[in-house]
Design an enzyme around this catalytic site. Structure first.
Site, PDB file in Angstrom:
ATOM      1  N   ALA A  46       0.843  -1.197   0.000  1.00 45.79           N
ATOM      2  CA  ALA A  46       0.000   0.000   0.000  1.00 45.79           C
ATOM      3  C   ALA A  46       0.874   1.242   0.000  1.00 45.79           C
ATOM      4  CB  ALA A  46      -0.931  -0.013   1.213  1.00 45.79           C
ATOM      5  N   THR A  70       0.201   3.924  -2.849  1.00 45.51           N
ATOM      6  CA  THR A  70      -0.561   4.991  -3.507  1.00 45.51           C
ATOM      7  C   THR A  70      -1.683   5.515  -2.637  1.00 45.51           C
ATOM      8  OG1 THR A  70      -0.075   3.965  -5.627  1.00 45.51           O
ATOM      9  CG2 THR A  70      -1.835   5.600  -5.593  1.00 45.51           C
ATOM     10  N   SER A  72       2.134   8.935  -8.259  1.00 46.24           N
ATOM     11  CA  SER A  72       3.478   8.345  -8.285  1.00 46.24           C
ATOM     12  C   SER A  72       4.459   9.027  -7.348  1.00 46.24           C
ATOM     13  CB  SER A  72       4.028   8.405  -9.723  1.00 46.24           C
ATOM     14  OG  SER A  72       3.217   7.673 -10.607  1.00 46.24           O
ATOM     15  N   GLU A 130      10.462  -3.926  -9.857  1.00 43.49           N
ATOM     16  CA  GLU A 130       9.034  -3.854 -10.153  1.00 43.49           C
ATOM     17  C   GLU A 130       8.803  -3.383 -11.588  1.00 43.49           C
ATOM     18  OE1 GLU A 130       4.971  -1.479  -8.730  1.00 43.49           O
ATOM     19  OE2 GLU A 130       6.775  -1.434  -7.468  1.00 43.49           O
ATOM     20  N   GLY A 162     -10.576  -4.950 -37.588  1.00 50.27           N
ATOM     21  CA  GLY A 162     -11.765  -4.261 -38.062  1.00 50.27           C
ATOM     22  C   GLY A 162     -12.841  -4.208 -36.995  1.00 50.27           C
TER      23      GLY A 162
END
Length: 385
Positions: free
Chosen positions: A125, A127, A133, A242, A339
Protein backbone atom coordinates in the site's frame (compact mmCIF):
# COMPACT_ATOMS: atom_id res chain seq x y z
CA UNK A 1 10.58 -13.42 -33.09
CA UNK A 2 14.23 -13.10 -32.09
CA UNK A 3 15.88 -16.02 -30.35
CA UNK A 4 16.07 -15.10 -26.68
CA UNK A 5 19.41 -16.32 -25.35
CA UNK A 6 18.62 -15.34 -21.76
CA UNK A 7 16.96 -18.70 -21.11
CA UNK A 8 18.53 -22.13 -20.72
CA UNK A 9 17.01 -25.59 -21.08
CA UNK A 10 15.87 -25.81 -17.45
CA UNK A 11 13.96 -22.54 -17.89
CA UNK A 12 12.12 -23.90 -20.93
CA UNK A 13 11.23 -27.05 -18.98
CA UNK A 14 9.83 -24.78 -16.27
CA UNK A 15 7.87 -22.82 -18.92
CA UNK A 16 6.22 -26.01 -20.13
CA UNK A 17 5.29 -26.90 -16.55
CA UNK A 18 3.77 -23.48 -15.87
CA UNK A 19 1.88 -23.51 -19.17
CA UNK A 20 0.39 -26.95 -18.45
CA UNK A 21 -0.69 -25.84 -14.96
CA UNK A 22 -2.18 -22.58 -16.24
CA UNK A 23 -4.12 -24.34 -19.01
CA UNK A 24 -5.74 -26.55 -16.38
CA UNK A 25 -6.06 -24.35 -13.28
CA UNK A 26 -6.10 -20.75 -14.52
CA UNK A 27 -7.18 -19.92 -18.07
CA UNK A 28 -10.47 -21.91 -18.10
CA UNK A 29 -11.71 -19.85 -15.13
CA UNK A 30 -10.76 -16.37 -16.36
CA UNK A 31 -14.27 -15.37 -17.42
CA UNK A 32 -15.82 -16.42 -14.10
CA UNK A 33 -13.13 -14.58 -12.16
CA UNK A 34 -13.73 -11.45 -14.22
CA UNK A 35 -17.44 -11.62 -13.34
CA UNK A 36 -16.61 -12.06 -9.64
CA UNK A 37 -14.03 -9.26 -9.61
CA UNK A 38 -11.59 -11.36 -7.59
CA UNK A 39 -9.48 -14.48 -8.00
CA UNK A 40 -10.28 -17.23 -5.47
CA UNK A 41 -7.77 -18.02 -2.79
CA UNK A 42 -7.66 -21.65 -3.91
CA UNK A 43 -5.65 -20.85 -7.03
CA UNK A 44 -3.00 -19.13 -4.92
CA UNK A 45 -2.69 -22.26 -2.83
CA UNK A 46 -2.49 -24.30 -6.02
CA UNK A 47 0.38 -22.09 -7.20
CA UNK A 48 2.03 -22.63 -3.83
CA UNK A 49 1.69 -26.39 -4.15
CA UNK A 50 3.46 -26.19 -7.51
CA UNK A 51 6.33 -24.24 -5.94
CA UNK A 52 5.60 -21.07 -7.93
CA UNK A 53 5.43 -18.66 -4.99
CA UNK A 54 8.47 -16.87 -3.53
CA UNK A 55 10.80 -19.39 -5.13
CA UNK A 56 13.78 -17.58 -3.58
CA UNK A 57 12.60 -18.41 -0.04
CA UNK A 58 14.72 -20.70 2.10
CA UNK A 59 13.75 -24.35 2.17
CA UNK A 60 13.02 -24.11 5.90
CA UNK A 61 10.05 -21.90 4.96
CA UNK A 62 8.91 -24.32 2.26
CA UNK A 63 10.61 -22.44 -0.58
CA UNK A 64 12.87 -23.76 -3.30
CA UNK A 65 15.85 -21.60 -2.34
CA UNK A 66 16.22 -20.63 -6.02
CA UNK A 67 16.77 -16.92 -6.55
CA UNK A 68 16.82 -16.85 -10.34
CA UNK A 69 14.84 -13.90 -11.68
CA UNK A 70 14.27 -15.71 -14.98
CA UNK A 71 11.80 -18.15 -13.43
CA UNK A 72 9.56 -15.25 -12.41
CA UNK A 73 9.97 -13.75 -15.87
CA UNK A 74 8.56 -16.99 -17.29
CA UNK A 75 5.66 -17.01 -14.84
CA UNK A 76 4.80 -13.49 -15.95
CA UNK A 77 5.20 -14.26 -19.65
CA UNK A 78 2.83 -17.22 -19.42
CA UNK A 79 0.19 -15.66 -17.18
CA UNK A 80 0.20 -12.06 -18.42
CA UNK A 81 -0.23 -13.06 -22.05
CA UNK A 82 -3.72 -14.36 -21.28
CA UNK A 83 -6.46 -12.50 -19.43
CA UNK A 84 -6.43 -14.42 -16.16
CA UNK A 85 -5.63 -11.42 -13.96
CA UNK A 86 -3.47 -13.69 -11.80
CA UNK A 87 -0.33 -11.65 -11.15
CA UNK A 88 1.88 -13.97 -9.14
CA UNK A 89 4.78 -11.59 -9.73
CA UNK A 90 3.13 -8.91 -7.58
CA UNK A 91 3.30 -11.36 -4.69
CA UNK A 92 6.65 -12.91 -5.68
CA UNK A 93 8.86 -10.07 -6.89
CA UNK A 94 7.25 -6.85 -5.70
CA UNK A 95 6.07 -7.50 -2.12
CA UNK A 96 7.71 -10.69 -0.82
CA UNK A 97 11.27 -9.34 -1.31
CA UNK A 98 10.61 -6.64 1.28
CA UNK A 99 10.13 -9.30 3.95
CA UNK A 100 12.87 -11.53 2.57
CA UNK A 101 15.48 -8.74 2.36
CA UNK A 102 14.54 -6.32 5.12
CA UNK A 103 12.60 -8.44 7.62
CA UNK A 104 13.93 -9.82 10.87
CA UNK A 105 14.38 -13.54 11.45
CA UNK A 106 11.20 -13.47 13.51
CA UNK A 107 9.25 -11.75 10.72
CA UNK A 108 10.48 -14.23 8.15
CA UNK A 109 9.57 -17.17 10.40
CA UNK A 110 6.09 -15.74 10.97
CA UNK A 111 5.22 -14.82 7.41
CA UNK A 112 7.35 -16.63 4.82
CA UNK A 113 5.74 -20.10 5.20
CA UNK A 114 2.30 -18.65 4.40
CA UNK A 115 3.74 -16.55 1.58
CA UNK A 116 5.30 -19.66 0.01
CA UNK A 117 2.21 -21.85 0.45
CA UNK A 118 -0.26 -19.26 -0.83
CA UNK A 119 -2.12 -19.11 2.48
CA UNK A 120 -0.95 -15.50 2.85
CA UNK A 121 -1.50 -13.34 -0.24
CA UNK A 122 0.52 -10.12 -0.25
CA UNK A 123 -0.26 -6.51 -1.11
CA UNK A 124 1.72 -3.29 -0.84
CA UNK A 125 0.00 0.00 0.00
CA UNK A 126 1.88 3.02 -1.36
CA UNK A 127 -0.56 4.99 -3.51
CA UNK A 128 -2.89 7.50 -1.89
CA UNK A 129 -5.70 9.70 -3.18
CA UNK A 130 -4.01 12.76 -4.67
CA UNK A 131 -0.38 11.58 -4.53
CA UNK A 132 -0.15 9.19 -7.49
CA UNK A 133 3.48 8.34 -8.29
CA UNK A 134 4.93 10.82 -5.77
CA UNK A 135 5.97 8.51 -2.94
CA UNK A 136 7.57 11.36 -0.99
CA UNK A 137 4.14 13.00 -0.67
CA UNK A 138 2.38 10.23 1.26
CA UNK A 139 0.11 11.60 3.97
CA UNK A 140 -0.54 8.40 5.93
CA UNK A 141 1.10 8.89 9.33
CA UNK A 142 2.62 6.56 11.90
CA UNK A 143 3.23 7.84 15.43
CA UNK A 144 5.55 5.96 17.77
CA UNK A 145 4.48 4.83 21.24
CA UNK A 146 6.22 2.63 23.80
CA UNK A 147 5.71 -0.77 22.20
CA UNK A 148 3.76 0.05 19.05
CA UNK A 149 3.03 2.56 16.31
CA UNK A 150 -0.36 4.14 15.60
CA UNK A 151 -1.25 4.29 11.92
CA UNK A 152 -3.72 6.76 10.38
CA UNK A 153 -4.56 7.43 6.76
CA UNK A 154 -5.87 5.76 3.61
CA UNK A 155 -4.58 4.12 0.46
CA UNK A 156 -6.18 3.48 -2.91
CA UNK A 157 -5.73 1.42 -6.09
CA UNK A 158 -4.22 -1.40 -4.02
CA UNK A 159 -3.85 -4.61 -6.04
CA UNK A 160 -4.76 -7.74 -4.05
CA UNK A 161 -6.30 -5.37 -1.53
CA UNK A 162 -9.43 -7.45 -0.98
CA UNK A 163 -7.65 -10.80 -0.79
CA UNK A 164 -4.44 -9.87 1.01
CA UNK A 165 -3.56 -11.59 4.26
CA UNK A 166 -0.65 -9.22 4.83
CA UNK A 167 -0.21 -5.63 3.63
CA UNK A 168 3.06 -3.68 3.58
CA UNK A 169 1.97 -0.11 4.33
CA UNK A 170 4.10 2.98 3.67
CA UNK A 171 3.57 5.77 6.21
CA UNK A 172 5.38 8.97 7.18
CA UNK A 173 7.16 8.64 10.51
CA UNK A 174 8.46 12.22 10.54
CA UNK A 175 6.03 14.76 9.03
CA UNK A 176 8.83 17.35 8.83
CA UNK A 177 10.99 15.14 6.59
CA UNK A 178 9.51 14.15 3.22
CA UNK A 179 11.64 11.03 2.87
CA UNK A 180 11.35 9.60 6.40
CA UNK A 181 8.90 6.81 5.74
CA UNK A 182 8.36 3.52 7.52
CA UNK A 183 7.06 0.23 6.20
CA UNK A 184 4.53 -1.49 8.46
CA UNK A 185 3.18 -5.05 8.26
CA UNK A 186 -0.58 -4.80 8.72
CA UNK A 187 -2.71 -7.91 9.15
CA UNK A 188 -6.46 -8.43 8.79
CA UNK A 189 -8.13 -8.22 12.18
CA UNK A 190 -6.00 -5.37 13.48
CA UNK A 191 -8.45 -2.96 15.07
CA UNK A 192 -9.04 0.12 12.91
CA UNK A 193 -7.89 -1.54 9.67
CA UNK A 194 -10.67 -1.70 7.07
CA UNK A 195 -10.98 -2.52 3.40
CA UNK A 196 -13.14 -0.29 1.24
CA UNK A 197 -14.69 -1.00 -2.13
CA UNK A 198 -13.42 -3.48 -4.68
CA UNK A 199 -12.89 -0.77 -7.28
CA UNK A 200 -14.40 -1.09 -10.75
CA UNK A 201 -11.75 -0.60 -13.43
CA UNK A 202 -11.48 -0.14 -17.18
CA UNK A 203 -9.53 -3.38 -17.53
CA UNK A 204 -8.15 -6.36 -15.58
CA UNK A 205 -11.58 -7.02 -14.04
CA UNK A 206 -10.57 -10.16 -12.12
CA UNK A 207 -7.63 -8.46 -10.39
CA UNK A 208 -9.09 -7.11 -7.13
CA UNK A 209 -8.12 -3.50 -6.52
CA UNK A 210 -9.34 -1.74 -3.41
CA UNK A 211 -9.22 1.10 -0.95
CA UNK A 212 -7.63 0.55 2.47
CA UNK A 213 -8.31 2.61 5.59
CA UNK A 214 -6.29 2.94 8.80
CA UNK A 215 -8.01 4.51 11.81
CA UNK A 216 -5.71 4.49 14.84
CA UNK A 217 -4.38 1.07 13.92
CA UNK A 218 -1.97 -0.16 16.59
CA UNK A 219 0.93 -1.88 14.83
CA UNK A 220 3.35 -3.73 17.15
CA UNK A 221 6.98 -2.75 16.77
CA UNK A 222 7.60 -6.36 15.81
CA UNK A 223 5.68 -5.53 12.61
CA UNK A 224 7.98 -2.73 11.45
CA UNK A 225 10.23 -3.57 8.50
CA UNK A 226 13.76 -2.38 9.15
CA UNK A 227 14.49 1.19 10.19
CA UNK A 228 11.17 3.11 10.41
CA UNK A 229 12.81 6.14 8.79
CA UNK A 230 14.39 4.27 5.84
CA UNK A 231 11.31 2.89 4.09
CA UNK A 232 11.64 5.30 1.19
CA UNK A 233 15.11 3.94 0.46
CA UNK A 234 13.78 0.37 0.63
CA UNK A 235 10.98 1.23 -1.81
CA UNK A 236 13.43 2.80 -4.23
CA UNK A 237 15.58 -0.35 -4.07
CA UNK A 238 12.64 -2.53 -5.10
CA UNK A 239 11.09 -0.21 -7.69
CA UNK A 240 13.66 -1.03 -10.37
CA UNK A 241 12.74 -4.72 -10.23
CA UNK A 242 9.03 -3.85 -10.15
CA UNK A 243 9.39 -1.87 -13.37
CA UNK A 244 11.41 -4.61 -15.03
CA UNK A 245 8.97 -7.39 -14.15
CA UNK A 246 6.19 -5.14 -15.40
CA UNK A 247 8.01 -4.79 -18.71
CA UNK A 248 8.02 -8.58 -19.10
CA UNK A 249 4.24 -8.63 -18.76
CA UNK A 250 3.77 -5.72 -21.18
CA UNK A 251 5.80 -7.51 -23.82
CA UNK A 252 3.97 -10.80 -23.24
CA UNK A 253 0.59 -9.16 -23.83
CA UNK A 254 1.86 -7.33 -26.90
CA UNK A 255 3.28 -10.58 -28.28
CA UNK A 256 -0.04 -12.32 -27.70
CA UNK A 257 -1.88 -9.52 -29.55
CA UNK A 258 0.51 -9.90 -32.48
CA UNK A 259 0.12 -13.68 -32.63
CA UNK A 260 -3.67 -13.73 -32.64
CA UNK A 261 -3.75 -10.91 -35.20
CA UNK A 262 -1.35 -12.71 -37.53
CA UNK A 263 -3.67 -15.71 -37.43
CA UNK A 264 -6.77 -13.56 -37.91
CA UNK A 265 -5.57 -11.65 -40.98
CA UNK A 266 -4.55 -14.86 -42.70
CA UNK A 267 -8.10 -16.18 -42.37
CA UNK A 268 -10.25 -13.02 -42.67
CA UNK A 269 -11.04 -12.12 -46.26
CA UNK A 270 -11.86 -8.80 -47.91
CA UNK A 271 -12.34 -8.09 -51.63
CA UNK A 272 -11.87 -11.76 -52.28
CA UNK A 273 -8.50 -12.29 -50.61
CA UNK A 274 -7.03 -12.58 -47.10
CA UNK A 275 -6.64 -9.27 -45.26
CA UNK A 276 -3.04 -10.21 -44.55
CA UNK A 277 -2.11 -10.09 -48.22
CA UNK A 278 -2.73 -6.34 -48.48
CA UNK A 279 0.39 -4.18 -48.39
CA UNK A 280 -0.95 -2.16 -45.45
CA UNK A 281 -1.34 -5.32 -43.38
CA UNK A 282 2.13 -6.59 -44.28
CA UNK A 283 3.76 -3.25 -43.47
CA UNK A 284 1.88 -2.89 -40.17
CA UNK A 285 2.83 -6.40 -39.07
CA UNK A 286 6.45 -5.88 -40.15
CA UNK A 287 6.70 -2.69 -38.09
CA UNK A 288 5.15 -4.34 -35.06
CA UNK A 289 7.45 -7.37 -35.33
CA UNK A 290 10.41 -5.01 -35.32
CA UNK A 291 9.17 -3.14 -32.26
CA UNK A 292 8.44 -6.38 -30.43
CA UNK A 293 11.90 -7.77 -31.11
CA UNK A 294 13.48 -4.50 -29.95
CA UNK A 295 11.36 -4.58 -26.79
CA UNK A 296 12.30 -8.18 -25.98
CA UNK A 297 15.98 -7.40 -26.57
CA UNK A 298 15.88 -4.42 -24.21
CA UNK A 299 13.93 -6.39 -21.60
CA UNK A 300 16.37 -9.30 -21.66
CA UNK A 301 19.34 -6.90 -21.54
CA UNK A 302 17.89 -5.27 -18.44
CA UNK A 303 17.16 -8.67 -16.89
CA UNK A 304 20.81 -9.65 -17.29
CA UNK A 305 21.89 -6.35 -15.77
CA UNK A 306 19.50 -6.91 -12.88
CA UNK A 307 20.80 -10.41 -12.20
CA UNK A 308 24.32 -8.97 -12.14
CA UNK A 309 23.25 -6.25 -9.69
CA UNK A 310 23.79 -3.48 -12.23
CA UNK A 311 20.28 -2.36 -13.20
CA UNK A 312 20.04 1.39 -12.55
CA UNK A 313 16.87 3.29 -11.77
CA UNK A 314 17.21 5.14 -15.05
CA UNK A 315 17.53 1.97 -17.11
CA UNK A 316 14.56 0.42 -15.29
CA UNK A 317 12.59 3.55 -16.18
CA UNK A 318 13.67 3.20 -19.82
CA UNK A 319 12.53 -0.41 -20.14
CA UNK A 320 9.25 0.35 -18.37
CA UNK A 321 8.61 3.35 -20.59
CA UNK A 322 9.55 1.68 -23.87
CA UNK A 323 7.75 -1.63 -23.37
CA UNK A 324 4.53 -0.10 -22.07
CA UNK A 325 4.43 2.27 -25.03
CA UNK A 326 5.16 -0.61 -27.43
CA UNK A 327 2.33 -2.60 -25.88
CA UNK A 328 -0.04 0.33 -26.34
CA UNK A 329 0.88 0.80 -29.99
CA UNK A 330 0.79 -2.89 -30.83
CA UNK A 331 -2.60 -3.68 -29.30
CA UNK A 332 -4.05 -0.58 -30.99
CA UNK A 333 -2.73 -1.57 -34.42
CA UNK A 334 -3.83 -5.17 -33.91
CA UNK A 335 -7.35 -4.13 -32.97
CA UNK A 336 -7.48 -1.97 -36.11
CA UNK A 337 -6.48 -4.95 -38.26
CA UNK A 338 -9.38 -6.90 -36.76
CA UNK A 339 -11.76 -4.26 -38.06
CA UNK A 340 -15.21 -4.17 -36.48
CA UNK A 341 -14.64 -7.55 -34.87
CA UNK A 342 -11.87 -6.01 -32.79
CA UNK A 343 -14.38 -3.84 -30.99
CA UNK A 344 -16.43 -6.82 -29.90
CA UNK A 345 -15.96 -8.13 -26.36
CA UNK A 346 -16.00 -11.72 -27.58
CA UNK A 347 -12.72 -11.19 -29.44
CA UNK A 348 -9.57 -11.49 -27.34
CA UNK A 349 -7.94 -8.46 -28.95
CA UNK A 350 -10.69 -6.26 -27.52
CA UNK A 351 -9.86 -7.39 -24.01
CA UNK A 352 -6.10 -7.11 -24.57
CA UNK A 353 -6.63 -3.53 -25.76
CA UNK A 354 -8.66 -2.71 -22.65
CA UNK A 355 -6.19 -4.32 -20.25
CA UNK A 356 -3.13 -2.69 -21.84
CA UNK A 357 -4.11 0.86 -20.92
CA UNK A 358 -2.98 0.60 -17.30
CA UNK A 359 0.58 -0.35 -18.30
CA UNK A 360 1.53 3.27 -19.00
CA UNK A 361 0.24 4.30 -15.57
CA UNK A 362 1.05 1.84 -12.78
CA UNK A 363 4.54 1.44 -11.29
CA UNK A 364 5.14 5.02 -12.40
CA UNK A 365 3.48 6.77 -15.33
CA UNK A 366 5.24 7.25 -18.66
CA UNK A 367 5.61 10.92 -17.74
CA UNK A 368 7.35 10.05 -14.46
CA UNK A 369 9.60 7.60 -16.32
CA UNK A 370 10.66 10.39 -18.68
CA UNK A 371 11.40 12.62 -15.69
CA UNK A 372 13.65 9.95 -14.15
CA UNK A 373 15.48 9.37 -17.43
CA UNK A 374 15.86 13.10 -18.09
CA UNK A 375 17.24 13.77 -14.62
CA UNK A 376 19.72 10.98 -15.16
CA UNK A 377 20.98 12.95 -18.13
CA UNK A 378 21.64 15.94 -15.87
CA UNK A 379 18.54 17.78 -17.09
CA UNK A 380 17.29 18.60 -13.60
CA UNK A 381 15.71 22.01 -12.95
CA UNK A 382 15.24 21.53 -9.21
CA UNK A 383 16.63 24.46 -7.29
CA UNK A 384 16.81 26.69 -10.39
CA UNK A 385 14.67 29.68 -11.19
Amino acid sequence: MIRRSIYEEEHEIFRRSVSAWAEKEVFPHAEAWADDGVIPHEVWRSAGEQGYLAMFADEKYGGLGVDDFRYDMILNEVLAARESGLFLTLHNRIVAPYIHKFGTDDQRERYMPGIVSGDTVLAIAMTEPGTGSDLAAVSTRAVEHDDHWVLNGSKTYISNGMLAGLVVVAAKTNPQASHEVGLFLVEPGMEGFARGRNLKKLGLPSQDTSELFFDNVKVPKANVLGDPTKGFRMMMTNLAEERLIGAVGFMARAERAFEITLEYIQERRAFGKPVGTFQNSRFKMASMRTELDAGWALTDHCARSHMEGELSGEMAAEVKLFTSEVEGRVVDECLQLHGGAGYMEEYEISRLYRDARISRIYAGTSEIMREIIGRGLGLDDRGRN
